[in-house]
Structures are given as structure tokens and as C-alpha cells.
Write a protein that holds these residues in place. Sequence first.
Motif, mmCIF file in Angstrom:
data_model
loop_
_atom_site.group_PDB
_atom_site.id
_atom_site.type_symbol
_atom_site.label_atom_id
_atom_site.label_comp_id
_atom_site.label_asym_id
_atom_site.label_seq_id
_atom_site.Cartn_x
_atom_site.Cartn_y
_atom_site.Cartn_z
ATOM 1 N N THR A 163 0.820 -1.226 -0.068
ATOM 2 C CA THR A 163 -0.103 0.041 -0.107
ATOM 3 C C THR A 163 0.868 1.292 -0.014
ATOM 4 O O THR A 163 1.543 1.447 1.063
ATOM 5 C CB THR A 163 -0.895 -0.160 1.283
ATOM 6 N N ASP A 164 1.027 2.001 -1.266
ATOM 7 C CA ASP A 164 1.642 3.220 -1.294
ATOM 8 C C ASP A 164 0.877 4.087 -0.538
ATOM 9 O O ASP A 164 0.007 4.292 -0.438
ATOM 10 C CB ASP A 164 1.513 3.772 -2.869
ATOM 11 N N LEU A 165 2.089 4.903 0.332
ATOM 12 C CA LEU A 165 1.487 6.152 1.053
ATOM 13 C C LEU A 165 0.628 7.167 0.293
ATOM 14 O O LEU A 165 -0.064 7.705 0.925
ATOM 15 C CB LEU A 165 2.759 6.763 1.741
ATOM 16 N N HIS A 166 0.922 7.256 -0.890
ATOM 17 C CA HIS A 166 0.337 8.353 -1.788
ATOM 18 C C HIS A 166 -0.764 7.866 -2.677
ATOM 19 O O HIS A 166 -1.919 8.172 -2.954
ATOM 20 C CB HIS A 166 1.191 9.180 -2.504
ATOM 21 N N TYR A 167 -0.473 6.593 -3.334
ATOM 22 C CA TYR A 167 -1.398 6.264 -4.483
ATOM 23 C C TYR A 167 -2.165 4.955 -4.109
ATOM 24 O O TYR A 167 -3.122 4.590 -4.863
ATOM 25 C CB TYR A 167 -0.565 5.656 -5.653
ATOM 26 N N GLY A 168 -1.935 4.515 -2.741
ATOM 27 C CA GLY A 168 -2.949 3.640 -2.280
ATOM 28 C C GLY A 168 -2.299 2.092 -2.647
ATOM 29 O O GLY A 168 -1.116 1.658 -3.155
ATOM 30 N N PRO A 169 -3.246 1.097 -2.740
ATOM 31 C CA PRO A 169 -2.987 -0.469 -3.256
ATOM 32 C C PRO A 169 -2.191 -0.506 -4.464
ATOM 33 O O PRO A 169 -2.718 0.023 -5.537
ATOM 34 C CB PRO A 169 -4.173 -1.062 -2.872
ATOM 35 N N TYR A 170 -1.344 -1.396 -4.642
ATOM 36 C CA TYR A 170 -0.386 -1.462 -5.965
ATOM 37 C C TYR A 170 -0.061 -2.970 -5.700
ATOM 38 O O TYR A 170 0.274 -3.579 -4.707
ATOM 39 C CB TYR A 170 0.949 -0.595 -5.716
ATOM 40 N N VAL A 205 16.189 2.177 7.492
ATOM 41 C CA VAL A 205 15.190 2.924 6.676
ATOM 42 C C VAL A 205 13.754 2.494 6.936
ATOM 43 O O VAL A 205 13.567 1.291 6.624
ATOM 44 C CB VAL A 205 15.416 3.303 5.238
ATOM 45 N N THR A 206 12.809 3.344 7.391
ATOM 46 C CA THR A 206 11.282 2.880 7.642
ATOM 47 C C THR A 206 10.403 3.396 6.589
ATOM 48 O O THR A 206 9.357 2.856 6.523
ATOM 49 C CB THR A 206 10.834 3.288 9.100
ATOM 50 N N GLU A 207 10.744 4.365 5.760
ATOM 51 C CA GLU A 207 9.884 4.973 5.018
ATOM 52 C C GLU A 207 10.848 5.723 3.684
ATOM 53 O O GLU A 207 11.876 6.256 3.786
ATOM 54 C CB GLU A 207 9.355 6.259 5.587
ATOM 55 N N VAL A 208 10.419 5.030 2.749
ATOM 56 C CA VAL A 208 11.087 5.499 1.358
ATOM 57 C C VAL A 208 10.076 6.332 0.365
ATOM 58 O O VAL A 208 9.094 6.237 0.161
ATOM 59 C CB VAL A 208 11.719 4.337 0.555
ATOM 60 N N VAL A 209 10.589 7.569 0.085
ATOM 61 C CA VAL A 209 9.752 8.591 -0.628
ATOM 62 C C VAL A 209 10.581 8.902 -1.935
ATOM 63 O O VAL A 209 11.704 9.132 -1.909
ATOM 64 C CB VAL A 209 9.430 9.953 0.063
ATOM 65 N N VAL A 234 8.259 1.236 4.580
ATOM 66 C CA VAL A 234 6.969 1.580 3.696
ATOM 67 C C VAL A 234 7.364 2.395 2.678
ATOM 68 O O VAL A 234 8.404 3.173 2.757
ATOM 69 C CB VAL A 234 5.805 2.315 4.625
ATOM 70 N N TYR A 235 6.524 2.419 1.412
ATOM 71 C CA TYR A 235 6.845 3.538 0.489
ATOM 72 C C TYR A 235 5.978 4.613 -0.038
ATOM 73 O O TYR A 235 4.644 4.048 0.138
ATOM 74 C CB TYR A 235 7.089 2.478 -1.020
#
Length: 314
Positions: A163-170, A205-209, A234-235
Motif C-alpha cells: 500500500t503506497d503512502l500516496h497512491y494506495g494499493p499496488y 530506513v522505515t520510509e522511502v519517498v 513503507v513506500y
Amino acid sequence: MKTVVGRFAPTPSGKMHLGNVLCCLVAWLSARSQGGKVLLRVEDLDPERSGADYERQIEEDLRWLGLDWDEGGLEAAEGRYCQSGRSGVYEQYFDILSEKGLIYPCFCSRAELHAADAPHLSDGRYFYPGTCRNLTPEEAAEKAKKRKPAWRVKVPDETVRFTDLHYGPYAENLAAECGDFVIRRADGVFAYQLATAVDDGLMGVTEVVRGRDLIGSTARQLWLQRTLGLPSPVYGHIPLLTDWDGRRLSKRDGDLDLARLREKWRPEEIIGMLAEAAGILPAYRPVSAWELVPLFSWGKVKKGDVRLPEGFGQ
């Protein structure tokens, strides 16, 4: 509660342009708004494309913009955060994949890979059909007399979901939408997918943007991390920044690089322009990065490409 650790991982193959700055800004804001830390890693895997002068310029530009970091950078001891100094680490994980029987040599030339009749996906991306996957040891040894191989990893017929932080399920099926991918080039340089998956796992790293053009890499990196016994972040992927005509910015073209922009604009003006263009601010105003921290939320960030205001940078 676990501390959020975000990261910015530029490739020092040219001067930073505003697309790089936007990605760094959102990554920085996401981590800082959660009380987290920021790590700066230099992804200088390719010695032919990377340069120390660019590395120093990137750090100087980030400081000028007010985008600080808690760990990493060129001053970190023993090159820990520069990928060019971590080949021994990648070698260990390459060996793990080898021991699992998951890698094989690929002797296909660039011309063969990109031939008109080679398989491509609906979006035009090249798809590797497994040409060298089942070579016998004797066949591989014969080919090795004429050409050094790259090394590919065997992917399973498996759908990786996140689940992308911005675009949702992938979701992406590795066998159908990716194919076996390169983890080490013929010249011995480790590939982005392996190095990045390993570094994100080992560095906490816990969050990749990053830009949405890299969302296709996420399934591969999640699978590699799971296969190698590494934790996964998370991404969150963000829209791409284009110029006022809708053209994507590129280091190769020297588009709106910071060296040029710094001659005309204050850092607060650049940060404010990017924040307004991305949707973080409702209207333009000069603002520091720290002033944006309490205003940031992923719900404000636009989904479609972010376009610069007409004439900016001219």
C-alpha cells in the motif's frame, strides 16, 4: 513507538534540479512531520557517471535550502553512506542469492535486449523473457569465452502487494510484469535494485519517498528484502515535476539546476514555489522548509504531475 527514518538518496551524476528538490522536500517533510530522522545516502554505484564535485554540490544545495539530515553524507566515517564504498556488503548478499540458486549469468547484448522484436509490456518497458535462464553450465562456459555476463535473479510467479503512502494499493506479478532482472552488471558493478534494497534494509530506513517513475522497482525491492531476510520500509511515491510546458525535468538537459536558480532566488522562494505547485500550500508564499512541517500531510500532495509556474527560473 518506532522512530520514523526517512532518506534522500541522490545519484551524483549531475547538478540537482527542481524535480530532485521536490522529492527531497516531500521525503524530508514526511519524516520531520512524524518526529523522525532523515538519512542522506549517496548512490554513486556507477563510477563513470558519478563525481565527487557533484556529491559536494548536492550537499551544499541541500544545506542552502534548509533540508538537513541526521545521518549520512560524505563526512560519514568510512564511506558508510556512499554506495561506492559498500561493494563488500553487496557481495555478501549476492552470495546469499547464489547459495539459494536464484542467480544466473546472462550473456544477452544490449542490442538483443532492445531489438524491435524483443518482448515489451503495454507501457513500452522492456521485458526479459529468460533467454539465458536455463543454460547448462557447459553452454554458459562456452558463451563466457566471448562475453562477460551480467547476473540476473530468478523471480517467482508471485504477486507482490503493498500500500503506497500516496497512491494506495499496488500489485505487481514479478514473473508476468517484471521478469528476471539484473543485480550485477557485466563490469562487476552492482545494480540499483540490489544495492538499494540491501541498504534500506541494513540502514534502518522505515520510509522511502521517491518519484512515481520508480514505483515499478518497489515490488522487486520488497521481494529481495524478504528473500534476503531484511526488513522492509513503507513506500510513498510522488508525482513527477515538469516544466511549464509539461516536459519532465532531466539532469541530462541541465533543467533548472540549483546552481543557476541560486543566482536569482532565495531558498524560501524556491521552497514556497514547490510547496504551492505540489499542493502542500494553498497559495504561493516564501516559506522555510521547517515552517511547512506542521502543514504537511500526504492528503494535500497532488496525484498528477506537478507543473512549475510559467516562466519560473527564466
